[in-house]
Design a protein around this motif. Sequence first.
Motif, mmCIF file in Angstrom:
data_model
loop_
_atom_site.group_PDB
_atom_site.id
_atom_site.type_symbol
_atom_site.label_atom_id
_atom_site.label_comp_id
_atom_site.label_asym_id
_atom_site.label_seq_id
_atom_site.Cartn_x
_atom_site.Cartn_y
_atom_site.Cartn_z
ATOM 1 N N ILE A 17 0.790 -1.230 -0.188
ATOM 2 C CA ILE A 17 0.045 -0.101 -0.185
ATOM 3 C C ILE A 17 0.888 1.331 0.174
ATOM 4 N N ALA A 18 0.662 2.065 -0.914
ATOM 5 C CA ALA A 18 1.416 3.379 -1.158
ATOM 6 C C ALA A 18 0.519 4.338 -0.546
ATOM 7 N N ASP A 19 1.034 5.260 0.075
ATOM 8 C CA ASP A 19 0.444 6.718 0.560
ATOM 9 C C ASP A 19 0.032 7.639 -0.758
ATOM 10 N N TYR A 20 -1.198 7.864 -1.081
ATOM 11 C CA TYR A 20 -1.623 8.600 -1.879
ATOM 12 C C TYR A 20 -1.023 9.892 -2.233
ATOM 13 N N ARG A 21 -0.522 10.575 -1.090
ATOM 14 C CA ARG A 21 0.103 11.833 -0.779
ATOM 15 C C ARG A 21 1.498 11.692 -1.151
ATOM 16 N N ARG A 73 7.378 4.478 -4.665
ATOM 17 C CA ARG A 73 7.965 3.739 -5.852
ATOM 18 C C ARG A 73 7.310 3.749 -7.314
ATOM 19 N N PRO A 74 5.800 4.031 -7.153
ATOM 20 C CA PRO A 74 5.057 4.020 -8.716
ATOM 21 C C PRO A 74 5.456 5.275 -9.150
ATOM 22 N N ALA A 75 5.922 6.260 -8.696
ATOM 23 C CA ALA A 75 6.101 7.700 -9.094
ATOM 24 C C ALA A 75 7.647 7.560 -10.063
ATOM 25 N N SER A 76 8.063 6.401 -10.222
ATOM 26 C CA SER A 76 9.235 6.335 -11.086
ATOM 27 C C SER A 76 9.131 5.397 -11.931
ATOM 28 N N ASN A 99 -1.074 14.149 -7.291
ATOM 29 C CA ASN A 99 -0.900 12.905 -6.043
ATOM 30 C C ASN A 99 -0.505 11.955 -6.665
ATOM 31 N N LEU A 100 -0.109 10.692 -5.873
ATOM 32 C CA LEU A 100 0.522 9.630 -6.555
ATOM 33 C C LEU A 100 -0.257 8.963 -7.510
ATOM 34 N N ILE A 101 -1.654 8.714 -7.481
ATOM 35 C CA ILE A 101 -2.381 8.329 -8.639
ATOM 36 C C ILE A 101 -2.003 9.030 -10.051
ATOM 37 N N GLU A 102 -2.209 10.154 -10.043
ATOM 38 C CA GLU A 102 -2.015 10.921 -11.205
ATOM 39 C C GLU A 102 -0.496 10.919 -11.658
ATOM 40 N N ARG A 103 0.395 11.023 -10.744
ATOM 41 C CA ARG A 103 1.752 10.731 -11.101
ATOM 42 C C ARG A 103 2.042 9.399 -11.578
#
Length: 220
Positions: A88-92, A97-100, A128-132
């Motif tokens: 689970i990754a923090d939305y904020r 990791r998913p940002a790279s 936010n992390l989902i959009e990134r």
Amino acid sequence: MQSNPTPISLIIGLTGASGSLYGLHLLQALLTGVAGRSTLIVSPAAIRVFNQEFDTALENPLDLLRYATERALQAAGSSPSVLHDFDIADYRDIGARPASGSAPYHGMVICPCSMKTMAGIAAGYTSNLIERAADVTLKERRRLIVVPREAPYSLIHLRNMTALTEAGGIVLPASPAFYQKPQSFDDLGRFIAGRILALLGLSQNLFPAWEGETKAIQNP
């Protein structure tokens, strides 16, 4: 649920659109039907909508994952097992990791996808992390599937969907078919989850494929 032998790594995002049912069934299908390890990102609005639509009192993404896991194991029948693990990754946390692009994910699904999230992705505005993560998925030429649940669509919505499609994404509206003769809301959720798995190149038996109809040709 039919098992897929090759482990897969996905990013799964849930946002604050109506249609929590579809995201729940996607998680259930992955948990007991697809081997691998993925990252789950849930927005605060997604938790709020989920609680409204399921009469639950979940407080965080971990609560939601536990809820989905319990339902998946119950639906799987005798001696079920969890095949898919989730981090689970923090939305904020836009540095997670998913940002790279160097993180080797196979693709990303946002289900359900709010129109705010759709607009952010279409405009390249990642707040936010989902959009990134979606932005990274597109730039890395990986499969991005978004599942909007809105009606009717405004011209702005349609233009954002067009922009996302032109960038390589797939818009899969939460519009279940009825040829499988659904008997419950869960049947509708399974249909959309099955379509998502198929678009990811994964086998599924959540609903029967349409075989067509053959009619005898009558001579005039």
